[in-house]
Design an enzyme around this catalytic site. Structure first.
Site, PDB file in Angstrom:
ATOM      1  N   HIS A  76       5.024 -15.636  -3.217  1.00 36.69           N
ATOM      2  CA  HIS A  76       5.223 -15.655  -4.674  1.00 36.69           C
ATOM      3  C   HIS A  76       6.186 -16.703  -5.245  1.00 36.69           C
ATOM      4  CE1 HIS A  76       8.502 -13.114  -3.321  1.00 36.69           C
ATOM      5  NE2 HIS A  76       7.775 -12.032  -3.239  1.00 36.69           N
ATOM      6  N   PHE A  79      11.290  -2.737  -9.610  1.00 32.34           N
ATOM      7  CA  PHE A  79      10.622  -4.031  -9.708  1.00 32.34           C
ATOM      8  C   PHE A  79       9.183  -3.899  -9.227  1.00 32.34           C
ATOM      9  CE2 PHE A  79      15.084  -5.339  -9.207  1.00 32.34           C
ATOM     10  CZ  PHE A  79      15.187  -6.329 -10.173  1.00 32.34           C
ATOM     11  N   GLY A  80       8.237  -4.521  -9.920  1.00 32.54           N
ATOM     12  CA  GLY A  80       6.880  -4.593  -9.400  1.00 32.54           C
ATOM     13  C   GLY A  80       5.808  -4.235 -10.400  1.00 32.54           C
ATOM     14  N   ASP A 120       0.772  -9.455  -4.839  1.00 31.39           N
ATOM     15  CA  ASP A 120       2.028  -8.692  -4.808  1.00 31.39           C
ATOM     16  C   ASP A 120       1.857  -7.362  -5.542  1.00 31.39           C
ATOM     17  OD1 ASP A 120       4.591  -7.933  -4.224  1.00 31.39           O
ATOM     18  OD2 ASP A 120       5.584  -9.436  -5.466  1.00 31.39           O
ATOM     19  N   LEU A 166       0.824  -1.214   0.000  1.00 32.17           N
ATOM     20  CA  LEU A 166       0.000   0.000   0.000  1.00 32.17           C
ATOM     21  C   LEU A 166       0.858   1.264   0.000  1.00 32.17           C
ATOM     22  CD1 LEU A 166      -2.930  -0.964   2.417  1.00 32.17           C
ATOM     23  CD2 LEU A 166      -2.943  -0.889  -0.080  1.00 32.17           C
ATOM     24  N   HIS A 168      10.171 -14.094   1.633  1.00 33.71           N
ATOM     25  CA  HIS A 168      10.508 -13.703   0.252  1.00 33.71           C
ATOM     26  C   HIS A 168      11.788 -14.475  -0.080  1.00 33.71           C
ATOM     27  CE1 HIS A 168      11.269 -10.579  -3.011  1.00 33.71           C
ATOM     28  NE2 HIS A 168      12.447 -11.157  -2.893  1.00 33.71           N
ATOM     29  N   ASN A 228       7.269  -2.972   3.896  1.00 28.86           N
ATOM     30  CA  ASN A 228       8.386  -2.169   3.374  1.00 28.86           C
ATOM     31  C   ASN A 228       7.981  -0.737   3.043  1.00 28.86           C
ATOM     32  OD1 ASN A 228       6.857  -3.029   1.199  1.00 28.86           O
ATOM     33  ND2 ASN A 228       8.609  -3.315  -0.165  1.00 28.86           N
ATOM     34  N   HIS A 235       4.179   1.696  -8.670  1.00 24.58           N
ATOM     35  CA  HIS A 235       5.339   2.576  -8.858  1.00 24.58           C
ATOM     36  C   HIS A 235       4.932   3.746  -9.735  1.00 24.58           C
ATOM     37  CE1 HIS A 235       8.346   0.054  -6.964  1.00 24.58           C
ATOM     38  NE2 HIS A 235       7.893  -0.991  -7.627  1.00 24.58           N
TER      39      HIS A 235
END
Lengths: 319, 445
Positions: B232, B323-324, B305, B61, B179, B92, B309
């Site tokens: 994941h 990443f993402g 996940d 979030l 992870h 994070n 961004h």
């Protein structure tokens, strides 16, 4: 050819055309007035995000001999956090009005991203991107091989059946990647020779044979060309090989190995060389070495690439 | 004061039967044929499948700290549009959710927004650094009642820290969500190590970097008798390790993301950074193994996940990109496309992998229940017949880094009901002021 991003998407016909145009350009370079008006009024920017004096001055010479206006842009840092982004830099240049971008970048794929982005709508020439490709290097290597093998009769020819051993750090080498695809397209037989640590994990999917043993490879394949790649000395700190001495002993073109080669075997190196590491001075300075021809031919090949992407023409029109 | 009652007419339940569902206040009060109510707002659910509200065990979030990417409000709006009624928010953030203060802040922001139940995940180690345990007990005992702990984005790489964390969270019935990424095997890694990475000159991310950590951690979970969750999974080899561990009786659960069920590493040929994700997109063989494992229960759940961004983090060269991918809005459609349309699973299984089991793993009793009278009304209505080219208009997230833009997906969420009120209605997000007002009514009781 709209862009020159990779040798992988170049057809055999296009490749031979580029090499043939480079022959014409080479003739210009032998004249007293080394200049063609072909790109007069065109502006080419050399956008270098990585230091590379050799490649940049080679492109600059090529651009100037074609009468283009040249802008050199050395951009430091590539990410948003480190400074101006690729996007902002490119849009700035687009706003100034440039007709082509020659880009060197530390990130693999950056030239392709630039070409696809819509940030700027001009031809893009890849002057080396990360560990991906360096297409003009592969063309100058192919040009050099063809010239040595066929001399004045080079035009129209491929490299069918020519045996090429590429030796060294394949994993991190954009020169190796571009050469593998182009040489295969031109009909050459490529063998990669390297320690297993310096080969890509999936190298078995490439159209090449692979050997870990340089002596064996040289003896078995009797190559027409041995291309030595620069080895980054810091690789030993990442456990790719124990130390320089062992690397040189096992995969270097030492004086002893060089003298065991037939006198017709070409010795190539993209430069800059680590003398005494991947190549001995005996090999580098021999008549079999093409190192300086490669530099000279680099200008001709880059003239040809610029000419093709900027004029869209397939033959040089002489005035 | 209560929110308006709702009457869902003619919905298809996960088991294939048809029923009406009456919602009064926050509860389902009746499920059956021919229900009527004079006061209730009627929702015509003819041709729609009703599922328990979806529960995402793996959402970023971004708030506090990265509000340019996502906030608790916009992230839960994305959740609601995607049929989710609860999300577990990864730790994070900035500051990292490694103290009771941060997890309570995230909880409060979720409650105020009212789009979904937000359950904060606590960091395993202080600052996600992998060196010192975070205040696990303080987070567990806080108002946020944290039960899931994860350093996601980073691997708990030190085997001793992992062992201690697995043991320690038994105090309050917690679970460590790992992870799995061996850091030394993935230095500067950019994409799956294989044929495509070799060609593209991008540093490879070998499957073994994931598989070796999973193998280590299931053995640690066996040794400590603790509960382990693997985030994941992305490789066929990881599936084999989990299958082996479960057969051995080890208390491990595993998740797969929607994107690893659909996309493969050849997408990276475009160097389009929308396809840059951690763990990376893998080979077609891996995708098929993950689908089979989800169907046979080796993989327990699908989790998004969801990783928003801003544009500048993706509109750049591959190496500089973040990443993402965002995934809340598309998750159910991707699961329908890859798992239901292919005949691998039915709607009851979808309810299991996207609601019941994630709620159970996360210790969320109010969600993931069988649809029956007496439960809290957490529901999603999906139109399985819709086919659409997924577009930016299908996103509610603040960020648009979806890998599915321009890709045809099956199925669309028509309505989402959280605590008895609509958060998505007629395929459209309900406005924030309406939702927060209804949430406040519920909070006052």
């Amino acid at each position: 050819m709209k862009h020159l991003l990779s040798t992988r998407d170049v057809t055999r016909e296009e490749a031979i055309q580029l090499l043939d145009i480079a022959e014409d350009m080479s003739a210009v370079n032998d004249r007293e007035v080394k200049k063609l008006p072909a790109l007069r009024g065109k502006t080419v920017v050399n956008l270098f995000f990585e230091d590379s004096t050799r490649t940049r001055i080679s492109f600059e010479a090529a651009e100037k001999r074609l009468s283009a206006d040249v802008i050199n842009f050395a951009a430091k840092g590539s990410s948003v956090s480190k400074g101006e982004s690729l996007k902002d830099t490119t849009q700035t240049l687009a706003a100034m009005g440039v007709d082509a971008v020659v880009i060197r970048h530390g990130a693999s794929g950056a030239p392709q991203v630039l070409a696809q982005s819509g940030w700027i709508d001009v031809p893009v020439i890849n002057a080396g991107d990360g560990t991906h490709e360096h297409p003009t290097q592969a063309f100058l290597d192919a040009f050099t091989m063809r010239k040595r093998l066929h001399g004045a009769g080079s035009r129209g020819k491929g490299l069918d059946g020519v045996k090429v051993n590429i030796v060294g750090d394949i994993l991190h080498s954009r020169v190796a990647r571009s050469n593998v695809w182009l040489l295969q397209t031109l009909g050459a037989e490529v063998q990669l020779v390297a320690p297993p640590t310096l080969l890509p994990h999936a190298v078995n999917t490439w159209p090449v044979s692979v050997s870990f043993d340089l002596d064996d490879a040289l003896a078995q394949s009797k190559p027409d060309v041995v291309m030595m790649l620069r080895i980054q000395q810091e690789r030993m700190h990442d456990a790719f090989f124990p130390n320089e001495r062992e690397y040189s002993n096992m995969w270097g073109l030492t004086q002893e190995r060089f003298y065991s080669l037939p006198a017709k075997t070409m010795v190539m190196h993209p430069g800059p060389m680590n003398r005494g590491l991947e190549i001995s001075s005996a090999a580098a300075d021999s008549p079999q070495s093409t190192v300086l021809e490669q530099v000279a031919n680099g200008v001709s090949v880059r003239m040809a690439a610029l000419y093709m992407v900027l004029t869209g023409e397939r033959e040089v029109t002489h005035d | 004061m209560t929110n308006p009652d709702l009457l869902i007419k003619g919905a298809t339940l996960p088991d294939g039967s048809r029923a009406d569902i009456l919602i009064e206040g926050t509860q389902i009060t009746a499920v059956g044929k021919g229900l009527s109510s004079a006061s209730a707002t009627t929702i015509d659910a003819d041709g729609l499948v009703v599922l328990p509200g979806l529960v995402d065990l793996h959402t970023h979030l971004r708030e506090p700290g990265y509000e340019q990417s996502e906030t608790v409000l916009t992230g839960t709006q994305a959740a609601a549009l995607g049929g989710f009624t609860s999300v577990f928010a990864m730790a994070n953030t900035l500051p990292v959710a490694d103290t009771a203060g941060v997890v309570e802040q995230v909880l409060r922001l979720g409650d105020e927004a009212g789009y979904a139940t937000v359950r904060p995940i606590g960091a395993v180690t202080k600052g996600l650094e992998g060196i010192q345990l975070a205040e696990l007990g303080a987070m567990a005992n806080s108002r946020a009642a944290v039960r899931v702990f994860s350093d996601d984005g980073k691997c708990v790489f030190d085997p001793l820290i992992m062992r201690r964390a697995l043991e320690y969270v038994k105090t309050f019935g917690g679970v460590i969500a790992q992870h799995a990424q061996e850091p030394r095997l993935t230095v500067d890694a950019q994409m799956n190590e294989g044929e495509v990475s070799a060609r593209l000159g991008l540093a490879g991310w070998p499957a073994v970097a994931e598989e070796s950590i999973i193998a280590r951690d299931v053995l640690l979970a066996e040794h400590t008798g603790s509960r382990l969750h693997i985030c994941h999974l992305s490789t066929a080899g990881s599936v084999d390790v989990i299958r082996w561990a479960k057969k051995r009786g080890i208390n491990v659960t595993a998740e797969v993301t929607p994107h690893h069920l659909l996309l493969t590493d050849d997408r990276v040929e475009s160097y389009d950074a929308r396809f840059k994700v951690n763990p990376p997109l893998r080979r077609a063989e891996d995708v098929m193994a993950l689908r089979e494992a989800l169907a046979d229960g080796t993989i327990d759940i699908v989790a998004t996940d969801h990783a928003p961004h801003p544009i500048e983090s993706k509109d750049c060269e591959w190496g500089a990109a973040a990443f993402g991918m965002v995934g809340l809005e598309s998750a159910l459609a991707v699961v329908q496309t890859t798992m239901v349309e292919t005949g691998l699973i039915g709607w009851a299984d979808v309810a299991r992998v996207l609601s019941e089991t994630p709620a159970r793993i996360g210790g969320l009793a109010t969600h993931g229940q069988k649809i029956q009278p007496g439960i809290q009304a957490e529901l999603v209505l999906v139109d399985p017949a819709t086919r659409r080219n997924f577009g930016v208009e299908d996103l509610a997230s603040l960020s648009h880094n979806s890998p599915y833009l321009g890709i045809e997906l099956a199925g669309q969420v028509v309505a989402t009901i959280h605590q008895g009120y609509l958060t998505t209605d007629d395929r459209t997000l309900v406005a924030a002021d309406v939702v927060s007002a209804q949430a406040e009514v519920v909070a006052r009781g």
